[in-house]
Design a protein around this motif. Structure first.
Motif, PDB file in Angstrom:
ATOM      1  N   GLY B 144       0.820  -1.216   0.000  1.00 35.07           N
ATOM      2  CA  GLY B 144       0.000   0.000   0.000  1.00 35.07           C
ATOM      3  C   GLY B 144       0.847   1.255   0.000  1.00 35.07           C
ATOM      4  O   GLY B 144       0.414   2.322  -0.452  1.00 35.07           O
ATOM      5  N   VAL B 145       2.067   1.138   0.557  1.00 34.44           N
ATOM      6  CA  VAL B 145       3.071   2.194   0.424  1.00 34.44           C
ATOM      7  C   VAL B 145       4.440   1.516   0.540  1.00 34.44           C
ATOM      8  O   VAL B 145       4.668   0.710   1.453  1.00 34.44           O
ATOM      9  N   ASP B 146       5.309   1.824  -0.391  1.00 31.37           N
ATOM     10  CA  ASP B 146       6.660   1.269  -0.374  1.00 31.37           C
ATOM     11  C   ASP B 146       7.513   2.164   0.529  1.00 31.37           C
ATOM     12  O   ASP B 146       7.919   3.257   0.134  1.00 31.37           O
ATOM     13  N   LEU B 147       7.752   1.673   1.767  1.00 31.24           N
ATOM     14  CA  LEU B 147       8.377   2.530   2.778  1.00 31.24           C
ATOM     15  C   LEU B 147       9.816   2.880   2.432  1.00 31.24           C
ATOM     16  O   LEU B 147      10.282   3.988   2.708  1.00 31.24           O
ATOM     17  N   GLU B 148      10.516   1.923   1.832  1.00 30.73           N
ATOM     18  CA  GLU B 148      11.900   2.239   1.432  1.00 30.73           C
ATOM     19  C   GLU B 148      11.919   3.304   0.354  1.00 30.73           C
ATOM     20  O   GLU B 148      12.731   4.230   0.382  1.00 30.73           O
ATOM     21  N   ALA B 149      10.994   3.163  -0.590  1.00 33.30           N
ATOM     22  CA  ALA B 149      10.925   4.165  -1.658  1.00 33.30           C
ATOM     23  C   ALA B 149      10.564   5.531  -1.082  1.00 33.30           C
ATOM     24  O   ALA B 149      11.097   6.559  -1.501  1.00 33.30           O
ATOM     25  N   LEU B 150       9.670   5.531  -0.100  1.00 33.02           N
ATOM     26  CA  LEU B 150       9.271   6.796   0.534  1.00 33.02           C
ATOM     27  C   LEU B 150      10.496   7.521   1.100  1.00 33.02           C
ATOM     28  O   LEU B 150      10.729   8.704   0.827  1.00 33.02           O
ATOM     29  N   ALA B 151      11.305   6.778   1.872  1.00 33.96           N
ATOM     30  CA  ALA B 151      12.497   7.388   2.460  1.00 33.96           C
ATOM     31  C   ALA B 151      13.463   7.842   1.362  1.00 33.96           C
ATOM     32  O   ALA B 151      14.052   8.932   1.436  1.00 33.96           O
ATOM     33  N   ARG B 152      13.585   7.003   0.324  1.00 32.30           N
ATOM     34  CA  ARG B 152      14.523   7.320  -0.750  1.00 32.30           C
ATOM     35  C   ARG B 152      14.086   8.582  -1.506  1.00 32.30           C
ATOM     36  O   ARG B 152      14.878   9.481  -1.765  1.00 32.30           O
ATOM     37  N   VAL B 153      12.806   8.668  -1.815  1.00 35.97           N
ATOM     38  CA  VAL B 153      12.291   9.846  -2.546  1.00 35.97           C
ATOM     39  C   VAL B 153      12.500  11.107  -1.717  1.00 35.97           C
ATOM     40  O   VAL B 153      12.935  12.147  -2.233  1.00 35.97           O
ATOM     41  N   ALA B 154      12.221  10.999  -0.409  1.00 40.29           N
ATOM     42  CA  ALA B 154      12.387  12.171   0.456  1.00 40.29           C
ATOM     43  C   ALA B 154      13.848  12.611   0.505  1.00 40.29           C
ATOM     44  O   ALA B 154      14.162  13.804   0.383  1.00 40.29           O
ATOM     45  N   ARG B 155      14.735  11.636   0.644  1.00 43.96           N
ATOM     46  CA  ARG B 155      16.172  11.979   0.746  1.00 43.96           C
ATOM     47  C   ARG B 155      16.712  12.548  -0.562  1.00 43.96           C
ATOM     48  O   ARG B 155      17.454  13.533  -0.559  1.00 43.96           O
ATOM     49  N   THR B 156      16.349  11.900  -1.652  1.00 47.05           N
ATOM     50  CA  THR B 156      16.813  12.399  -2.951  1.00 47.05           C
ATOM     51  C   THR B 156      16.338  13.836  -3.171  1.00 47.05           C
ATOM     52  O   THR B 156      17.078  14.691  -3.651  1.00 47.05           O
ATOM     53  N   ALA B 157      15.093  14.091  -2.790  1.00 49.14           N
ATOM     54  CA  ALA B 157      14.550  15.448  -2.948  1.00 49.14           C
ATOM     55  C   ALA B 157      15.383  16.439  -2.130  1.00 49.14           C
ATOM     56  O   ALA B 157      15.760  17.508  -2.630  1.00 49.14           O
ATOM     57  N   ARG B 158      15.716  16.052  -0.895  1.00 53.69           N
ATOM     58  CA  ARG B 158      16.498  16.962  -0.046  1.00 53.69           C
ATOM     59  C   ARG B 158      17.878  17.209  -0.647  1.00 53.69           C
ATOM     60  O   ARG B 158      18.390  18.327  -0.610  1.00 53.69           O
ATOM     61  N   GLU B 159      18.462  16.140  -1.196  1.00 53.00           N
ATOM     62  CA  GLU B 159      19.783  16.312  -1.820  1.00 53.00           C
ATOM     63  C   GLU B 159      19.727  17.280  -2.994  1.00 53.00           C
ATOM     64  O   GLU B 159      20.706  17.940  -3.324  1.00 53.00           O
ATOM     65  N   GLN B 160      18.544  17.357  -3.602  1.00 54.07           N
ATOM     66  CA  GLN B 160      18.393  18.281  -4.744  1.00 54.07           C
ATOM     67  C   GLN B 160      17.995  19.682  -4.297  1.00 54.07           C
ATOM     68  O   GLN B 160      17.632  20.530  -5.125  1.00 54.07           O
ATOM     69  N   THR B 185       2.374  -2.022   8.721  1.00 49.99           N
ATOM     70  CA  THR B 185       2.800  -0.989   7.778  1.00 49.99           C
ATOM     71  C   THR B 185       2.422   0.407   8.297  1.00 49.99           C
ATOM     72  O   THR B 185       3.180   1.365   8.156  1.00 49.99           O
ATOM     73  N   ARG B 186       1.233   0.513   8.902  1.00 50.74           N
ATOM     74  CA  ARG B 186       0.830   1.804   9.465  1.00 50.74           C
ATOM     75  C   ARG B 186       1.834   2.275  10.520  1.00 50.74           C
ATOM     76  O   ARG B 186       2.266   3.434  10.515  1.00 50.74           O
ATOM     77  N   ARG B 187       2.191   1.364  11.402  1.00 52.28           N
ATOM     78  CA  ARG B 187       3.129   1.745  12.476  1.00 52.28           C
ATOM     79  C   ARG B 187       4.499   2.123  11.891  1.00 52.28           C
ATOM     80  O   ARG B 187       5.113   3.105  12.303  1.00 52.28           O
ATOM     81  N   GLU B 188       4.944   1.326  10.931  1.00 54.09           N
ATOM     82  CA  GLU B 188       6.259   1.639  10.322  1.00 54.09           C
ATOM     83  C   GLU B 188       6.229   2.957   9.560  1.00 54.09           C
ATOM     84  O   GLU B 188       7.185   3.723   9.585  1.00 54.09           O
ATOM     85  N   LEU B 189       5.111   3.186   8.901  1.00 50.46           N
ATOM     86  CA  LEU B 189       4.982   4.442   8.145  1.00 50.46           C
ATOM     87  C   LEU B 189       5.129   5.653   9.064  1.00 50.46           C
ATOM     88  O   LEU B 189       5.810   6.638   8.730  1.00 50.46           O
ATOM     89  N   LEU B 190       4.505   5.566  10.240  1.00 47.67           N
ATOM     90  CA  LEU B 190       4.621   6.670  11.195  1.00 47.67           C
ATOM     91  C   LEU B 190       6.070   6.878  11.617  1.00 47.67           C
ATOM     92  O   LEU B 190       6.524   8.019  11.780  1.00 47.67           O
ATOM     93  N   LYS B 191       6.797   5.765  11.776  1.00 47.18           N
ATOM     94  CA  LYS B 191       8.221   5.885  12.157  1.00 47.18           C
ATOM     95  C   LYS B 191       9.039   6.514  11.033  1.00 47.18           C
ATOM     96  O   LYS B 191       9.908   7.359  11.278  1.00 47.18           O
ATOM     97  N   VAL B 192       8.770   6.071   9.814  1.00 47.61           N
ATOM     98  CA  VAL B 192       9.502   6.654   8.672  1.00 47.61           C
ATOM     99  C   VAL B 192       9.212   8.149   8.568  1.00 47.61           C
ATOM    100  O   VAL B 192      10.104   8.960   8.329  1.00 47.61           O
ATOM    101  N   ALA B 193       7.947   8.516   8.774  1.00 47.38           N
ATOM    102  CA  ALA B 193       7.579   9.937   8.697  1.00 47.38           C
ATOM    103  C   ALA B 193       8.342  10.740   9.750  1.00 47.38           C
ATOM    104  O   ALA B 193       8.835  11.847   9.480  1.00 47.38           O
ATOM    105  N   GLU B 194       8.455  10.169  10.955  1.00 43.75           N
ATOM    106  CA  GLU B 194       9.205  10.809  12.041  1.00 43.75           C
ATOM    107  C   GLU B 194      10.677  10.973  11.629  1.00 43.75           C
ATOM    108  O   GLU B 194      11.252  12.057  11.734  1.00 43.75           O
ATOM    109  N   ARG B 195      11.245   9.871  11.141  1.00 47.94           N
ATOM    110  CA  ARG B 195      12.666   9.874  10.798  1.00 47.94           C
ATOM    111  C   ARG B 195      12.971  10.838   9.669  1.00 47.94           C
ATOM    112  O   ARG B 195      13.984  11.530   9.679  1.00 47.94           O
ATOM    113  N   GLU B 196      12.079  10.872   8.699  1.00 44.48           N
ATOM    114  CA  GLU B 196      12.335  11.721   7.525  1.00 44.48           C
ATOM    115  C   GLU B 196      11.741  13.120   7.692  1.00 44.48           C
ATOM    116  O   GLU B 196      11.765  13.925   6.753  1.00 44.48           O
ATOM    117  N   ASP B 197      11.166  13.384   8.870  1.00 43.40           N
ATOM    118  CA  ASP B 197      10.551  14.677   9.162  1.00 43.40           C
ATOM    119  C   ASP B 197       9.504  15.078   8.109  1.00 43.40           C
ATOM    120  O   ASP B 197       9.565  16.162   7.513  1.00 43.40           O
TER     121      ASP B 197
END
Lengths: 418, 418
Positions: B144-160, B185-197
Motif C-alpha cells: 500500500g506504500v513502499d516505505l523504502e521508496a518513501l524514504a529514498r524519494v524524500a532523501r533524494t529530494a532533499r539532496e536536490q 505498515t501503518r506503524r512503520e509508516l509513522l516511524k519513517v515519517a518521524e525519521r524523515e521529518d
C-alpha cells in the motif's frame, strides 16, 4: 481583520459600526425549508425531472459550474438588463471563491499583476495574495476611480515588464468608501479598459441597496466588448448562510491546445481542483429564493433596502448633529447614496491603538481605513458600517464616538455634544 | 477527468464502472429538513442559544473554522478513538478544500514539494497543481506504500535542495487501488515519517465501508507525534450534496511573528481568503445527520456498507466467472476488503482509445489507471468502481466488459463467456 474580530470578542457590549454583515431582522429559518421545496418544484415542473433526478440534483455530487445558473441568468436579465449565456456563469462558494478562481486563471506567472481601485475590499487583496499576484493600487479619487491614474499604473507596469491583467472595483456603493461611479465615469472606464487591454472585475454586492431609489447601470450592462468579468454575491441579497456567489465570465479564451472556449470553463476547471462543486443544497436555497420572487432581487430586498436607507439617514443626521459645520471638531464625512458604508475623516490618527481606546473607554467599534490600503489620508479615516445596527444603536454609538472625538480633539470643542 | 465526463454524456446508456460517487438508493430529500431541524434543536438545547442566536448561526456569515467542529470531534472520539481538540478542526467545502488549504499552508516557495503514494487520487494532484507544488510519486507496492521508496524519494529530494513537506495517502480502501495498509505498515509508516521529518496527509473517505467488518486503526489514531494531518469527508458517509469535509490539523506551528499556534489556525486564515466560511446551512445538514445517529457514522452507514459489500462480492464473483484461472484471458484483479474500487489487470493497453471503443461498441465505462499516475503497469490497468451500480448493472456491465476483453485478446479465448 483578525484584530477587529478579537476586539469585538473582547468588548461584546460595544456598539459596532465595524462588520459589513447584512441586517438580521428578517432572518427566518422556516424560509429555508420553503425555498428548498420551491426549488424542488422547479426541478419537477420546469425542468421536467423525475423524483430520482430531483434527489440526485440536490443530494449527489453535481455540475461543477452549478445548478442555479439558469435562474441567475434570468435574474441578470430582469434586474440588470444583462443577457448572460447560462454557460458563462460559474456558481461559487460566495463571491470570495469567484475572486480566487478569476485571479488564479489570470495569473500565468510572476509577471501577471492585478490593479485594484484603492482603498479596496480586503477580500480581493487576500485572494491576490493566495495566488501570489501583486496588487497595484489605483486611487479612487473624487470620481470613484482615477482614470488617468489607471492608465498610468497600467503603462508603468508594462514598462517594467509586468502584465496588468485586470482592474478590480466595486462601482456601486463601494466597500469601504460607500461611493459610486457616475454614468459618464462608467462609460469612460470601459474605454480606458479597452485602450489599455485590461479586464474589469466588477464586484457588485451592494448595488440593490440604493437609498434614494436611483440605480445606475452596471459596467457589465454597458459592456459591449466583453471587458467585464462580473462578480455576483447572494450574501447580502439572498442569505449569507448559503455562501453562494457567482461569476459571469463570457470572455473567449484559448486553452493550451489552442481551443477557444469560455473563461467560465477555465474557472470551472480550477474549481474542480478547489471545491469540486458548490453545495447543491445551498444553491437550492438561493434558487428557491430567486423563484419565490420571480428572480427579481430588487423586490425581494425592498424591506432590507428600506432598513439600510433609514440607517444611512439616521447616521448622517446624527453626524450633522454631533459635528455641525464650524464647530471646530474637524470631523467630516462623505454622503453615499446607498450601500452599507460611509467614511468619516478625523483630525487625528485613526489606528489600531485608537480603536482599542474607543472600544475600551467608549464602547464603540469602527474600522480604520488603513486596513483597506495605503492611500493618502487613510490614516485619519474611519469606515462606519450601518448595515447591522439598529437606529437606537446608531444614536448610542454616535454619542460614544463623539465622546472619543471630543477627548482627542480637546476640551475646547464644545459643540461635539448633541 | 473531463474526458470521462464527456464520454459518459455521449454514451448515457452505457453501464458505468467509472464514477466514485456514493450509492443513491437511500437518498431522501425529506431527511434534509429533519437534519436542519435536529441541528437547530442542538443549538437551542445543547448550546443554550436563544432564537436570534439560532437564526444568526444558520443564516449569517459565520465562524471561519465552522460550526460543526464539536460534533466532528465527538464522532472522531467515538468512531476513530481520536481525541481531537475541536479548535484543531477546520470544516471545509468538501475534502477538496481541505487538501488545498493544507498544501497552500505547506508551500512557502518553489522548493517545497509533496510526496504522494502513487497511483494517487486526482484531487490531490489537482490541488498541488493549483498551488504550484510538485508531486513526487512514491510507489504503493504490495503493502500500500513502499516505505523504502518513501524514504529514498524524500532523501533524494532533499539532496536536490527541495523540501519534502508531507506524504499524501489513503490508507483505507484507497482510491484508485482499493487496497489498505496493514497494521504493521501503518506503524512503520509513522516511524519513517518521524525519521524523515514528513507530515502524513491521511485521507479517509472510505474507511467506514469495510466489506468484512474489519476496521484497522487510522494513522491519526496511532499518531503520538502529531505527524498526521487527517483529511475527512462527509461526501460518502453524510451527503455529497452538502459538500462538507474537514481537516484535523493539530500541529503546533509558528507564524511570521514567531507566535506558536495550531496549523488549523493557519488553514483558517487561508480559508478566510478562499471561501470565507463553509455554508452554515450545509454544515447544519451534516450536523443534524451526526446528531441523528449519536455522532456514530458506522451505524449511520450500515445500509450503505451492506450495499457496497454486496456489490464487491458480486463483482468478484462475476470476474471469477468470466475470467477463470487458466482460461488464457490474461485478466487478473485485486481483492479489496472494502471501499468503492478494485483494479483489473488486462493484457492490452487500457487507454482513452480503448475506453472510447468500450463505450461505443460494448456499452461499458471504466477508468484507465493511467489517469492516476505514471506507475509501472498502469497502462494495462483499469479501475472499476462499484459504488453507484446496481447488482443487475454489475452483471450486464461485466458481460459487456468480457466481450471487450474477448475482442482484444482474440477469438482463441473461449472461456471469457459466463
Amino acid at each position: 481583520m483578525n484584530f477587529l474580530n478579537e476586539i469585538a470578542l473582547r468588548f461584546p457590549d460595544a456598539v459596532s459600526f465595524a462588520p459589513g454583515r447584512p441586517y438580521e431582522g428578517f432572518f427566518d429559518t422556516g424560509l429555508v425549508h420553503d425555498y428548498l421545496r420551491r426549488f424542488e418544484r422547479y426541478l419537477r415542473e420546469e425542468k421536467g425531472f423525475d423524483e430520482a433526478q430531483v434527489r440526485r440534483t440536490l443530494l449527489q455530487y453535481g455540475r461543477t459550474k452549478g445548478i442555479v445558473h439558469e435562474l441567475i441568468a434570468r435574474h441578470l436579465e430582469l434586474d440588470e438588463g444583462v443577457t448572460a449565456d447560462p454557460e458563462s456563469i460559474v456558481v461559487t462558494v460566495g463571491c470570495q471563491e469567484a475572486m480566487f478562481l478569476t485571479l488564479r486563471a489570470l495569473r500565468a506567472d510572476e509577471r501577471d499583476v492585478l490593479l485594484a481601485v484603492s482603498p479596496a475590499y480586503v477580500g480581493i487583496t487576500g485572494a491576490a495574495r493566495l495566488v501570489d499576484m501583486p496588487v497595484l493600487e489605483v486611487p479612487a479619487g473624487p470620481r470613484g476611480v482615477d482614470l488617468e491614474a489607471l492608465a498610468r499604473v497600467a503603462r508603468t507596469a508594462r514598462e517594467q515588464g509586468l502584465r496588468p491583467r485586470a482592474c478590480y472595483l466595486v462601482p456601486d456603493f463601494s466597500n469601504p468608501l460607500g461611493t459610486s461611479l457616475d454614468l459618464a465615469t462608467r462609460r469612460e472606464l470601459l474605454k480606458v479598459a479597452e485602450r489599455e487591454d485590461l479586464l474589469l472585475l466588477e464586484d457588485n454586492p451592494y448595488g440593490y441597496f440604493s437609498a434614494d431609489g436611483e440605480r445606475l447601470p452596471t459596467l457589465k450592462s454597458l459592456d459591449t466588448g466583453r471587458r467585464v468579468v462580473y462578480l455576483g454575491s447572494f450574501a447580502k441579497t439572498g442569505l449569507p448562510g448559503a455562501r453562494i456567489g457567482y461569476v459571469v465570465a463570457d470572455q473567449p479564451v484559448a486553452d493550451r491546445e489552442g481551443r477557444v472556449g469560455l473563461l467560465a470553463d477555465q474557472l470551472s476547471k480550477i474549481k474542480s481542483m478547489l471545491t469540486v462543486n458548490t453545495s447543491p443544497l445551498a444553491q437550492a436555497v438561493i434558487g428557491g429564493k430567486l423563484l419565490a420572487h420571480g428572480c427579481d432581487l430588487r423586490s425581494a430586498n425592498e424591506r432590507e433596502t428600506e432598513v439600510y436607507a433609514g440607517n444611512l439617514r439616521r447616521l448622517l443626521e446624527g453626524l450633522a448633529r454631533h459635528f455641525p459645520p464650524g464647530c471646530g471638531s474637524g470631523v467630516t464625512w462623505n454622503v453615499p447614496r446607498g450601500g452599507f458604508f460611509l467614511v468619516v475623516n478625523v483630525p487625528f490618527a485613526a489606528d489600531e491603538a485608537l480603536l482599542e481606546v474607543s472600544a475600551r473607554d467608549h464602547g464603540v467599534l469602527w474600522t480604520p481605513m488603513r486596513f483597506f490600503g495605503r492611500g493618502d489620508g487613510a490614516d485619519r479615516q474611519i469606515r462606519l458600517s450601518y448595515s447591522l445596527v439598529t437606529p437606537a444603536q446608531i444614536d448610542v454609538g454616535l454619542e460614544r464616538f463623539a465622546a472619543l472625538v471630543a477627548r482627542r480633539v480637546g476640551e475646547g470643542v464644545a459643540c461635539a455634544a448633541p
